[in-house]
Design a protein around this motif. Structure first.
Motif, PDB file in Angstrom:
ATOM      1  N   PHE A 118       3.202  -0.513  11.717  1.00  0.00           N
ATOM      2  CA  PHE A 118       1.973  -0.731  12.455  1.00  0.00           C
ATOM      3  C   PHE A 118       1.673  -2.220  12.580  1.00  0.00           C
ATOM      4  O   PHE A 118       1.868  -2.983  11.627  1.00  0.00           O
ATOM      5  CB  PHE A 118       0.784  -0.073  11.743  1.00  0.00           C
ATOM      6  CG  PHE A 118       1.021   1.356  11.360  1.00  0.00           C
ATOM      7  CD1 PHE A 118       1.677   2.223  12.211  1.00  0.00           C
ATOM      8  CD2 PHE A 118       0.583   1.833  10.139  1.00  0.00           C
ATOM      9  CE1 PHE A 118       1.886   3.554  11.862  1.00  0.00           C
ATOM     10  CE2 PHE A 118       0.783   3.149   9.774  1.00  0.00           C
ATOM     11  CZ  PHE A 118       1.443   4.008  10.645  1.00  0.00           C
ATOM     12  N   ASN A 119       1.169  -2.630  13.715  1.00  0.00           N
ATOM     13  CA  ASN A 119       0.644  -3.977  13.847  1.00  0.00           C
ATOM     14  C   ASN A 119      -0.674  -3.992  14.602  1.00  0.00           C
ATOM     15  O   ASN A 119      -1.158  -5.047  14.996  1.00  0.00           O
ATOM     16  CB  ASN A 119       1.659  -4.915  14.531  1.00  0.00           C
ATOM     17  CG  ASN A 119       1.989  -4.480  15.950  1.00  0.00           C
ATOM     18  OD1 ASN A 119       1.372  -3.563  16.487  1.00  0.00           O
ATOM     19  ND2 ASN A 119       2.971  -5.130  16.551  1.00  0.00           N
ATOM     20  N   ALA A 120      -1.250  -2.798  14.844  1.00  0.00           N
ATOM     21  CA  ALA A 120      -2.488  -2.724  15.614  1.00  0.00           C
ATOM     22  C   ALA A 120      -3.245  -1.447  15.306  1.00  0.00           C
ATOM     23  O   ALA A 120      -2.683  -0.477  14.790  1.00  0.00           O
ATOM     24  CB  ALA A 120      -2.179  -2.799  17.110  1.00  0.00           C
ATOM     25  N   HIS A 156      -4.441  -4.759  10.225  1.00  0.00           N
ATOM     26  CA  HIS A 156      -4.064  -4.424  11.591  1.00  0.00           C
ATOM     27  C   HIS A 156      -4.935  -5.176  12.589  1.00  0.00           C
ATOM     28  O   HIS A 156      -6.078  -5.517  12.301  1.00  0.00           O
ATOM     29  CB  HIS A 156      -4.199  -2.928  11.832  1.00  0.00           C
ATOM     30  CG  HIS A 156      -3.238  -2.136  11.006  1.00  0.00           C
ATOM     31  ND1 HIS A 156      -3.342  -0.787  10.852  1.00  0.00           N
ATOM     32  CD2 HIS A 156      -2.157  -2.504  10.285  1.00  0.00           C
ATOM     33  CE1 HIS A 156      -2.374  -0.346  10.077  1.00  0.00           C
ATOM     34  NE2 HIS A 156      -1.654  -1.382   9.720  1.00  0.00           N
ATOM     35  N   LEU A 157      -4.381  -5.431  13.750  1.00  0.00           N
ATOM     36  CA  LEU A 157      -5.098  -6.125  14.795  1.00  0.00           C
ATOM     37  C   LEU A 157      -5.731  -5.102  15.729  1.00  0.00           C
ATOM     38  O   LEU A 157      -5.030  -4.286  16.317  1.00  0.00           O
ATOM     39  CB  LEU A 157      -4.137  -7.026  15.579  1.00  0.00           C
ATOM     40  CG  LEU A 157      -3.351  -8.032  14.721  1.00  0.00           C
ATOM     41  CD1 LEU A 157      -2.368  -8.784  15.599  1.00  0.00           C
ATOM     42  CD2 LEU A 157      -4.301  -8.989  14.027  1.00  0.00           C
ATOM     43  N   PRO A 158      -7.048  -5.113  15.886  1.00  0.00           N
ATOM     44  CA  PRO A 158      -7.681  -4.113  16.752  1.00  0.00           C
ATOM     45  C   PRO A 158      -7.392  -4.369  18.217  1.00  0.00           C
ATOM     46  O   PRO A 158      -7.266  -5.494  18.661  1.00  0.00           O
ATOM     47  CB  PRO A 158      -9.174  -4.284  16.450  1.00  0.00           C
ATOM     48  CG  PRO A 158      -9.312  -5.698  15.990  1.00  0.00           C
ATOM     49  CD  PRO A 158      -8.025  -6.015  15.258  1.00  0.00           C
ATOM     50  N   LYS A 160       4.290   7.679  22.477  1.00  0.00           N
ATOM     51  CA  LYS A 160       4.793   6.417  23.025  1.00  0.00           C
ATOM     52  C   LYS A 160       4.476   6.375  24.517  1.00  0.00           C
ATOM     53  O   LYS A 160       4.716   7.358  25.233  1.00  0.00           O
ATOM     54  CB  LYS A 160       6.306   6.313  22.816  1.00  0.00           C
ATOM     55  CG  LYS A 160       6.743   6.282  21.360  1.00  0.00           C
ATOM     56  CD  LYS A 160       8.258   6.254  21.223  1.00  0.00           C
ATOM     57  CE  LYS A 160       8.827   4.939  21.721  1.00  0.00           C
ATOM     58  NZ  LYS A 160      10.304   4.859  21.472  1.00  0.00           N
ATOM     59  N   TYR A 161       3.965   5.235  24.984  1.00  0.00           N
ATOM     60  CA  TYR A 161       3.636   5.118  26.400  1.00  0.00           C
ATOM     61  C   TYR A 161       3.520   3.637  26.764  1.00  0.00           C
ATOM     62  O   TYR A 161       3.315   2.772  25.898  1.00  0.00           O
ATOM     63  CB  TYR A 161       2.322   5.841  26.732  1.00  0.00           C
ATOM     64  CG  TYR A 161       1.206   5.548  25.762  1.00  0.00           C
ATOM     65  CD1 TYR A 161       0.410   4.408  25.901  1.00  0.00           C
ATOM     66  CD2 TYR A 161       0.960   6.393  24.685  1.00  0.00           C
ATOM     67  CE1 TYR A 161      -0.604   4.133  25.003  1.00  0.00           C
ATOM     68  CE2 TYR A 161      -0.040   6.127  23.777  1.00  0.00           C
ATOM     69  CZ  TYR A 161      -0.830   4.999  23.939  1.00  0.00           C
ATOM     70  OH  TYR A 161      -1.820   4.730  23.041  1.00  0.00           O
ATOM     71  N   LYS A 208       1.745   0.618  17.027  1.00  0.00           N
ATOM     72  CA  LYS A 208       2.715  -0.466  17.146  1.00  0.00           C
ATOM     73  C   LYS A 208       2.679  -0.975  18.580  1.00  0.00           C
ATOM     74  O   LYS A 208       2.852  -0.189  19.524  1.00  0.00           O
ATOM     75  CB  LYS A 208       4.119   0.041  16.800  1.00  0.00           C
ATOM     76  CG  LYS A 208       5.244  -0.946  17.089  1.00  0.00           C
ATOM     77  CD  LYS A 208       5.244  -2.107  16.134  1.00  0.00           C
ATOM     78  CE  LYS A 208       6.476  -2.993  16.350  1.00  0.00           C
ATOM     79  NZ  LYS A 208       6.506  -4.128  15.412  1.00  0.00           N
ATOM     80  N   ARG A 209       2.416  -2.261  18.752  1.00  0.00           N
ATOM     81  CA  ARG A 209       2.399  -2.879  20.062  1.00  0.00           C
ATOM     82  C   ARG A 209       3.652  -3.715  20.229  1.00  0.00           C
ATOM     83  O   ARG A 209       4.001  -4.515  19.374  1.00  0.00           O
ATOM     84  CB  ARG A 209       1.177  -3.774  20.210  1.00  0.00           C
ATOM     85  CG  ARG A 209      -0.156  -3.050  20.173  1.00  0.00           C
ATOM     86  CD  ARG A 209      -0.464  -2.385  21.477  1.00  0.00           C
ATOM     87  NE  ARG A 209      -0.477  -3.357  22.562  1.00  0.00           N
ATOM     88  CZ  ARG A 209      -0.436  -3.053  23.850  1.00  0.00           C
ATOM     89  NH1 ARG A 209      -0.353  -1.792  24.212  1.00  0.00           N
ATOM     90  NH2 ARG A 209      -0.465  -3.984  24.770  1.00  0.00           N
ATOM     91  N   ALA A 210       4.353  -3.541  21.357  1.00  0.00           N
ATOM     92  CA  ALA A 210       5.558  -4.332  21.617  1.00  0.00           C
ATOM     93  C   ALA A 210       5.909  -4.258  23.089  1.00  0.00           C
ATOM     94  O   ALA A 210       6.022  -3.154  23.643  1.00  0.00           O
ATOM     95  CB  ALA A 210       6.735  -3.838  20.772  1.00  0.00           C
ATOM     96  N   GLY A 211       6.061  -5.417  23.725  1.00  0.00           N
ATOM     97  CA  GLY A 211       6.621  -5.499  25.067  1.00  0.00           C
ATOM     98  C   GLY A 211       5.951  -4.659  26.116  1.00  0.00           C
ATOM     99  O   GLY A 211       6.617  -3.998  26.912  1.00  0.00           O
ATOM    100  N   GLY A 212       4.616  -4.650  26.141  1.00  0.00           N
ATOM    101  CA  GLY A 212       3.918  -3.902  27.168  1.00  0.00           C
ATOM    102  C   GLY A 212       3.870  -2.407  26.948  1.00  0.00           C
ATOM    103  O   GLY A 212       3.601  -1.654  27.885  1.00  0.00           O
TER     104      GLY A 212
END
Length: 315
Positions: A128-130, A4-6, A169-170, A145-149
């Motif tokens: 998960f990516n973070a 995962h990316l911190p 989610k936020y 999960k990080r996506a599109g801001g």
């Protein structure tokens, strides 16, 4: 988790994440007490620790309190909301909206951009990516999960055989305001018992080995609790010191249904001990509110001159 990316106080998806020491909680209440309560939940030591939990005392039973006028001092009001599918609920901020879904319930704000949800573990996909460093200290935190801001965080829990996932989610712009509120909601989760499923009994495993003193004390407490469940007056009073046998008749009331679930001692029992306190935890069916409460009683046991252990007091 290793891949995962911190997310730290550097840029992620082009949006800087503020240093937690300078983050301000805005938009709900400016009370220092309320702000410090939320910040204490959110900004913890980020070292992963199996003993650090967002629910350090586990998941409590819901006891029928529907509404709090405020949280602590000068905090916003909350109301207990039951999740539609699962036997759980949360104290939800009154300013939040409720959204009924086919597979459950979500609570949120800002036109559903910021959402709080509960699922069974098998009903929500994990992608998960973070890893968010503000959350990584909690043992229940799974990843993000990080996506599109925007960001989605996942927390996992196991309670009474239920494998649960809470999803947050936020948007990046709402994070500093919304995430502490969502973390507070997680900390208020309550199990809603079904009184029709309640079964009285003794669910404590009593060890058979140990010293002679240990075996005698365990056998005494086991006999007392089983007699209370069976409402066996003669057997129960036999476990008490003679001078105490007229003081605890109320515990034999047929309307009192209990499931004894936990036994601890104030200290290890030594061979030369004559008195010891045992802490007995039980589930208690409250017929008036049709909910289950957890209570704890102290059983003081004493060794008589004849070498026989009896219960000297129950408090």
């Amino acid at each position: 988790m290793a891949n995962h990316l911190p997310i730290a106080s550097s840029e992620a998806d082009g949006a800087p994440v503020q240093d937690p020491g300078t983050t301000e909680i805005v938009g709900f209440d400016d009370s220092p007490v309320f702000k410090s309560k939320l910040e204490a939940l959110m900004f913890k030591d980020t070292t992963k620790d199996s003993s650090r939990s967002i629910l350090p005392n586990g998941i409590y039973y819901y006891e029928g309190s529907e509404h709090f006028d405020q949280i602590e001092i000068d905090g916003p009001s909350v109301t207990f909301k039951r999740e539609r599918i699962h036997p759980y609920g949360f104290y939800v901020f009154d300013s939040m909206e409720e959204f009924v879904l086919e597979d459950g319930t979500e609570w949120g704000m800002n036109k559903q951009k910021d959402l709080f949800s509960l699922f069974s573990a098998g009903d929500v996909p994990y992608d998960f990516n973070a890893v968010d460093e503000l959350l990584s200290g909690y043992k229940e935190y799974m990843g993000s999960k990080r996506a599109g801001g925007s960001q989605t965080d996942f927390f996992t829990f196991n309670d009474k055989g239920n494998d649960l996932v809470i999803r947050l989610k936020y948007t990046d712009e709402d994070k500093n305001k919304v995430l502490p509120l969502f973390l507070y909601m997680i900390s208020t989760i309550r199990y809603i018992s079904d009184p029709d499923d309640f079964q009285s009994g003794v669910a404590i495993e009593f060890p058979g080995g140990g010293t002679e003193n240990e075996r005698a004390v365990y056998n005494l407490l086991k006999a007392a609790l089983e007699a209370l469940v069976d409402k066996n007056e003669e057997a129960f009073k036999e476990t008490l010191e003679p001078s105490m046998r007229e003081y605890f008749d109320y515990m034999l009331d047929p309307s009192q249904q209990r499931r004894y679930i936990k036994l601890e001692f104030e200290k290890p029992l030594e061979e030369d001990d004559q008195v010891l306190n045992a802490y007995v935890e039980s589930e208690f069916l409250d017929p008036t509110k049709r909910v289950t409460r957890i209570t704890q009683a102290t059983y003081t046991v004493r060794k008589g001159k004849d070498g026989v252990w009896k219960i000297a007091n129950i408090d």
